[in-house]
Design an enzyme around this catalytic site. Structure first.
Site, mmCIF file in Angstrom:
data_model
loop_
_atom_site.group_PDB
_atom_site.id
_atom_site.type_symbol
_atom_site.label_atom_id
_atom_site.label_comp_id
_atom_site.label_asym_id
_atom_site.label_seq_id
_atom_site.Cartn_x
_atom_site.Cartn_y
_atom_site.Cartn_z
ATOM 1 N N HIS A 147 52.486 74.859 131.913
ATOM 2 C CA HIS A 147 52.233 74.735 132.742
ATOM 3 C C HIS A 147 52.472 75.690 133.617
ATOM 4 O O HIS A 147 54.611 75.699 133.706
ATOM 5 C CB HIS A 147 52.130 73.399 133.629
ATOM 6 N N ASN A 197 51.204 70.488 126.603
ATOM 7 C CA ASN A 197 50.558 71.773 127.410
ATOM 8 C C ASN A 197 51.551 72.872 127.916
ATOM 9 O O ASN A 197 52.551 72.113 128.124
ATOM 10 C CB ASN A 197 49.712 71.210 128.286
ATOM 11 N N SER A 242 56.626 74.856 132.718
ATOM 12 C CA SER A 242 56.945 73.672 131.335
ATOM 13 C C SER A 242 56.205 73.782 130.543
ATOM 14 O O SER A 242 54.866 73.222 130.496
ATOM 15 C CB SER A 242 57.602 72.747 132.835
ATOM 16 N N ILE A 265 39.509 69.211 132.184
ATOM 17 C CA ILE A 265 40.326 67.546 132.270
ATOM 18 C C ILE A 265 39.877 66.435 130.977
ATOM 19 O O ILE A 265 39.084 66.561 130.529
ATOM 20 C CB ILE A 265 40.105 67.262 134.169
ATOM 21 N N ASP A 286 48.745 66.802 134.974
ATOM 22 C CA ASP A 286 49.895 68.101 134.678
ATOM 23 C C ASP A 286 51.209 66.756 134.552
ATOM 24 O O ASP A 286 52.358 67.112 134.396
ATOM 25 C CB ASP A 286 50.296 69.045 135.419
ATOM 26 N N GLY A 302 43.682 83.587 126.989
ATOM 27 C CA GLY A 302 44.127 83.693 125.532
ATOM 28 C C GLY A 302 46.262 83.921 124.976
ATOM 29 O O GLY A 302 46.414 84.015 124.570
#
Ligand code: GRF
Length: 236
Positions: free
Chosen positions: A122, A120, A149, A105, A158, A25
């Protein structure tokens, strides 16, 4: 001094953000820290994890953020787990959902439901190195610049429009850990920045394109070179 945020009027006017996480986290912590600033346009109100002993739970609790565990192992199918997740999310009505190391997923149905609202982070310069083990694969490929990103989530792994990226150099004697640590440090600055852009409306989705109202770059010419270029060498 307590680090639980007061529920001020100003806080209520901000975009409500729900974080999904599965692990330590640290990215969620960076979003929480950024949202402590009175002028930050988003506030982290809820956190949900699919892992009962995820380290991030303690971070959420410490900051007075309502957190829930929805263990995927207690459900027979991915769909059943996700349906329970949707019910939890919809009960809270967040404006935005931030995936921060959420290792499940998501189905197309889920993504469609929240299109344009899920972000998100990544650990690569997408579209390079989608999937796992990004630092190892970046080193194997011999890239000189790697990074992170933040993107809107679409139905592909992604995939989705890129909101912001941070680039870091790959050093000569990096191993996976040292490179990963450098990227993670960049992630902790990048995610709050990207969320701020979205929550304040400076970045928005227009059809399938990202529209940025202020596209200033933070490095000269918007380019980071690695190995570095001698100052002024190529400037005419
Ligand atoms: C980060 O590297 C993030 O980019 C990836 O998963 C990792 C999560 O780390 N999606 P943390 O749990 O936020 O510390």
């Amino acid at each position: 001094m307590s680090d639980i945020r007061p529920e001020t009027k100003q806080a209520q006017a901000r975009k409500k953000v729900l974080v999904l996480f599965s692990g330590r986290g640290s990215n969620m912590a960076s979003l929480i820290a950024a949202s402590m600033a009175a002028d930050y346009p988003a506030i982290i109100t809820h956190a949900i994890t699919n892992v009962p002993d995820a380290g991030g739970l303690e971070i959420a609790e410490r900051h007075g953020i309502s957190s829930k565990v929805l263990d995927h192992k207690e459900f027979d199918t991915r769909e059943a787990h996700e349906q329970a997740l949707v019910e939890l999310i919809n009960a809270e009505k967040p404006d935005l959902i931030c995936l921060a190391g959420y290792m499940r997923i998501l189905t197309d149905k889920f993504v469609k439901q929240y299109r344009g609202k899920i972000l998100n982070i990544h650990p690569s310069l997408l579209p390079a190195f989608k999937g796992v083990d990004t630092h190892h694969r970046a080193r194997l490929a011999g890239v000189r610049i790697h990074g992170a990103s933040v993107h809107f989530v679409d139905e592909t792994l992604d995939g989705g429009q890129i909101i912001a990226q941070a680039a870091v150099p790959v050093e000569q004697n990096d191993d996976d850990e040292s490179l990963g640590a450098r990227v993670l440090e960049a992630e902790h600055r990048l995610y709050p920045h990207a969320l701020e852009l979205v929550a304040s409306g400076k970045v928005r989705l227009s059809g399938s394109r990202i529209v940025v109202s202020n596209s200033n770059k933070s490095t000269m010419g918007g380019t980071l070179f690695s190995p570095s270029i001698e100052a002024k060498k190529y400037i005419r």
